[in-house]
Motif scaffolding. Structure first.
Motif, short mmCIF file in Angstrom:
data_model
loop_
_atom_site.label_atom_id
_atom_site.label_comp_id
_atom_site.label_asym_id
_atom_site.label_seq_id
_atom_site.Cartn_x
_atom_site.Cartn_y
_atom_site.Cartn_z
N PRO A 77 3.71 -4.45 -13.01
CA PRO A 77 3.28 -4.19 -11.90
C PRO A 77 1.71 -4.37 -11.67
CG PRO A 77 4.76 -2.41 -12.39
CD PRO A 77 4.56 -3.21 -13.62
N GLY A 78 1.32 -5.12 -10.72
CA GLY A 78 -0.25 -5.35 -10.68
C GLY A 78 -0.48 -5.83 -9.03
N ASP A 79 -1.51 -5.89 -8.81
CA ASP A 79 -1.87 -6.31 -7.30
C ASP A 79 -1.20 -7.67 -6.96
OD1 ASP A 79 -3.34 -4.04 -7.44
OD2 ASP A 79 -5.53 -5.06 -7.34
N GLY A 80 -0.52 -7.66 -5.43
CA GLY A 80 -0.44 -8.96 -4.92
C GLY A 80 0.85 -9.64 -5.58
N ASP A 81 1.69 -8.74 -6.24
CA ASP A 81 2.92 -9.47 -6.98
C ASP A 81 4.23 -9.29 -6.40
OD1 ASP A 81 3.39 -6.76 -7.28
OD2 ASP A 81 3.36 -6.70 -9.76
N ILE A 82 4.08 -8.96 -4.91
CA ILE A 82 5.40 -8.75 -4.48
C ILE A 82 5.50 -9.23 -2.92
CG2 ILE A 82 5.20 -6.48 -3.85
CD1 ILE A 82 8.13 -6.07 -4.32
N VAL A 83 6.27 -10.03 -2.35
CA VAL A 83 6.48 -10.37 -1.08
C VAL A 83 7.86 -10.08 -0.46
CG1 VAL A 83 6.63 -12.37 0.61
CG2 VAL A 83 4.98 -12.51 -1.04
N VAL A 84 7.62 -9.34 0.58
CA VAL A 84 8.76 -8.66 1.02
C VAL A 84 9.16 -9.05 2.39
CG1 VAL A 84 10.09 -6.56 1.54
CG2 VAL A 84 8.41 -6.67 -0.22
N PRO A 85 10.17 -9.50 3.06
CA PRO A 85 10.51 -10.24 4.42
C PRO A 85 10.57 -8.91 5.23
CG PRO A 85 12.56 -10.27 3.12
CD PRO A 85 11.41 -9.94 2.09
N ALA A 86 9.90 -9.08 6.42
CA ALA A 86 10.02 -7.84 7.50
C ALA A 86 10.30 -8.41 8.76
CB ALA A 86 8.88 -6.85 7.55
N LEU A 87 11.61 -8.68 9.06
CA LEU A 87 12.22 -9.56 10.31
C LEU A 87 11.00 -10.86 10.53
CD1 LEU A 87 12.84 -6.48 13.16
CD2 LEU A 87 14.43 -7.72 11.35
N SER A 88 10.45 -10.73 11.51
CA SER A 88 9.76 -12.07 11.78
C SER A 88 8.56 -12.30 10.74
CB SER A 88 9.20 -12.22 13.17
OG SER A 88 8.28 -11.24 13.36
N VAL A 89 8.12 -11.53 10.06
CA VAL A 89 6.92 -11.59 9.23
C VAL A 89 7.22 -11.22 7.82
CG1 VAL A 89 5.18 -11.04 10.98
CG2 VAL A 89 6.05 -9.30 9.58
N ALA A 90 6.20 -11.36 6.85
CA ALA A 90 6.40 -11.10 5.37
C ALA A 90 5.17 -10.22 5.20
CB ALA A 90 6.34 -12.22 4.53
N ILE A 91 5.46 -9.33 4.27
CA ILE A 91 4.40 -8.45 3.62
C ILE A 91 4.22 -8.53 2.18
CG2 ILE A 91 3.68 -5.87 3.50
CD1 ILE A 91 5.57 -5.37 5.86
N LEU A 92 2.80 -8.85 2.09
CA LEU A 92 2.47 -8.97 0.66
C LEU A 92 1.79 -7.75 0.25
CD1 LEU A 92 1.38 -10.89 -1.58
CD2 LEU A 92 -0.74 -11.61 -0.44
N GLY A 93 2.36 -7.17 -1.04
CA GLY A 93 1.68 -6.03 -1.66
C GLY A 93 1.41 -6.05 -2.94
N THR A 94 0.91 -5.14 -3.52
CA THR A 94 0.08 -4.23 -2.96
C THR A 94 -0.86 -3.70 -4.14
OG1 THR A 94 0.08 -1.88 -2.14
CG2 THR A 94 2.23 -2.35 -3.70
N HIS A 102 15.76 -4.62 0.03
CA HIS A 102 14.41 -4.26 0.65
C HIS A 102 15.02 -3.45 2.03
CE1 HIS A 102 15.35 -8.09 2.39
NE2 HIS A 102 14.78 -7.61 3.72
N LEU A 103 13.97 -2.49 2.46
CA LEU A 103 14.34 -1.89 3.88
C LEU A 103 13.17 -1.94 4.58
CD1 LEU A 103 12.65 0.91 3.58
CD2 LEU A 103 14.48 1.52 2.03
N ASP A 104 13.51 -1.66 6.19
CA ASP A 104 12.59 -1.63 7.05
C ASP A 104 11.99 -0.09 7.19
OD1 ASP A 104 11.70 -3.13 9.93
OD2 ASP A 104 11.32 -0.87 9.54
N PRO A 105 10.72 0.46 6.68
CA PRO A 105 10.54 1.66 6.62
C PRO A 105 10.48 2.33 8.24
CG PRO A 105 8.78 0.41 6.19
CD PRO A 105 9.83 -0.53 6.33
N PHE A 106 10.36 1.45 9.06
CA PHE A 106 10.34 1.95 10.45
C PHE A 106 11.64 2.43 10.96
CE2 PHE A 106 6.44 -0.55 10.58
CZ PHE A 106 5.66 0.05 10.86
N PHE A 107 12.45 1.53 10.66
CA PHE A 107 13.93 1.66 11.15
C PHE A 107 14.50 2.89 10.21
CE2 PHE A 107 14.25 -3.19 12.54
CZ PHE A 107 13.89 -2.37 13.90
N LEU A 108 14.17 3.18 8.95
CA LEU A 108 14.59 4.09 8.14
C LEU A 108 14.26 5.33 8.63
CD1 LEU A 108 16.13 4.50 5.30
CD2 LEU A 108 13.82 4.76 4.43
#
Ligand SMILES: Cc1cc2nc3c(=O)[nH]c(=O)nc-3n(C[C@H](O)[C@H](O)[C@H](O)COP(=O)(O)OP(=O)(O)OC[C@H]3O[C@@H](n4cnc5c(N)ncnc54)[C@H](O)[C@@H]3O)c2cc1C
Length: 413
Positions: free
Chosen positions: A116-133, A12-18
């Motif tokens: 692929p469907g809604d809410g089927d991925i959790v990605v770590p993002a430094l201190s938080v996690a992102i649930l997508g999508t 996974h990558l951090d889109p801001f840093f990328l």
């Protein structure tokens, strides 16, 4: 759960840093980055594009740049930009909603093993996690409503995969837009192709000097860049081989690299050990030190506190800028020479952008957290009354968030 797979090559990558790593790398090689600057037209000499007309979306000032070649790489907006030259690029804007959870629930991306469907991925993002999508066509790239139902469905689906999805606090929801290239099929959302296309408008439309790159994914972006730059370079008579596949983006030991290691760098001093106490922090949630933010306050491309947030993550953690917003505003006074009223206005604008995401997840512990934030800003910092007092002074209206061109009425639906 019956079976789980671990894919060592998954990432996974951090889109801001990328994005920052790319722009900083380009700047080191002589590029000029113009933030908040919109292409509003082109100049032509016969069938050749000879320049672009630009508008600063904050000040409204218009400028022009002469050029030999234009690459239209504006994602879901590619069709709108191409239309300025009267040519068609069929790109379909597809909305995806994401929910930010208050903890880093895992150190790797966790994905459900199904179509692929809604809410089927959790990605770590430094201190938080992102649930997508989610995935839904929208009429315009800037019409991205977030429906309560979408957020609820994602959390319910995500909870089937990972317990922490419901025990963590849903801090905010936001939406992004995918630029899917319309190959003419009647496909919907996830069925649509993630392929990309390089469109040589000289060959296809007789417009010399314009090339579009559309579709694709983040994972293919360097290949996309290579293809389009090779084509344009050939047209300009440049024969050097493209090196993007071999050159690391962050080839410099700069602050961007250090951000990744900040938690380890800061460490936690042992109590009573005589170690130096931690440096004071600008943002405790994301462990942003004043010196991490200082270079960005000196950078003319950084024009709002939102820009500082994107570059440092200040304000992106569990309290959503409740505390760091006033420290960041104070830096506008010390580092940029704004007066108190202007800094207060900038702080209010910054909090407004945080609020836009928070309002979609107003329940349970997030509602309590939002009340703490509102109490701090309104009662302790007196923000709303201060804004009302300063409201009549025209100079407090700078710096403001950019006013984009209005979305056409037919696209608003
Ligand atoms: C919810 C979601 C989840 C995703 N998940 C993944 C994933 O897991 N893996 C993956 O590989 N990809 C994923 N993607 C896809 C990926 O994010 C996109 O393909 C990628 O961001 C597109 O990049 P881009 O540079 O083409 O467009 P964008 O990132 O949209 O950039 C286009 C830029 O052009 C600017 N612009 C528009 N008009 C103008 C103008 N007139 N003048 C100047 N600038 C202009 C816009 O402001 C914008 O900054 C996801 C996308 C979404 C929305």
């Amino acid at each position: 759960m019956r079976t789980a797979f671990w894919l060592p090559e998954d990432g996974h990558l951090d889109p801001f840093f990328l994005v920052l790593a790319n722009t900083e790398s380009a700047r080191r090689r002589g590029a000029r980055v113009m933030t908040y600057t919109e292409v509003v037209g082109f100049s032509r000499a016969g069938d050749r594009v000879t320049g672009v007309r630009l508008r600063d979306v904050m000040s409204g000032a218009e400028t022009a740049i002469a050029c030999q070649a234009v690459i239209n790489a504006t994602g879901a907006w590619s069709g709108l930009v191409a239309r300025l030259l009267g040519v068609e690029v069929r790109v379909v804007p597809v909305k995806g909603v994401m929910v930010v959870l208050s903890h880093r629930l895992a150190h790797a991306a966790i994905n459900r093993c199904h179509k692929p469907g809604d809410g089927d991925i959790v990605v770590p993002a430094l201190s938080v996690a992102i649930l997508g999508t989610t995935s839904a066509k929208v009429p315009h790239p800037e019409v991205l409503p977030i429906e309560w139902d979408e957020v609820r469905r994602m959390i319910e689906e995500g909870a089937l995969m990972l317990d922490g999805v419901t025990t963590a606090r849903a801090m905010r929801a936001y939406a992004g837009v995918r630029p899917l290239y319309d190959l003419g099929a009647e496909a919907e959302g996830r069925e649509m192709s993630r392929n990309f296309a390089v469109i040589d408008h000289e060959v296809r439309d007789g417009v010399k000097g314009l090339t579009s790159i559309v579709g694709g994914k983040v994972t293919t972006y360097r290949l996309m860049a290579e293809r389009v730059v090779d084509l344009v370079a050939r047209r300009l008579g440049v024969r050097n081989p493209c090196t993007t596949a071999d050159v690391p983006i962050s080839d410099h030991d700069d602050s961007l690299d250090q951000l990744r290691h900040r938690p380890a760098q800061l460490g936690v001093p042992k109590p009573h050990s005589g170690e130096h106490p931690l440096e004071p922090l600008l943002c405790e949630c994301e462990m942003v030190r004043p010196r991490d933010a200082a270079p960005w306050f000196a950078d003319p491309a950084v024009r709002t506190l939102e820009d500082v947030r994107r570059r440092t993550r200040a304000g992106m953690g569990p309290c959503q800028a409740a505390i760091c917003s006033y420290r960041l505003a104070a830096r506008l006074v010390t580092d940029r020479g704004l007066d108190g009223s202007q800094a207060t206005r900038a702080m209010a604008d910054f909090l407004e952008t945080r609020w836009r995401g928070v309002r979609h997840v107003f329940w349970g512990s997030q509602l309590r957290q939002a009340q703490v934030g509102t109490g701090l800003q309104m009662e302790l910092f007196n923000l709303d009354r201060q804004l009302a007092i300063d409201g009549d002074r025209p100079e407090t209206r700078e710096p403001r968030l950019p006013s984009r061109r209005p979305v056409p009425a037919e696209a608003r639906g």
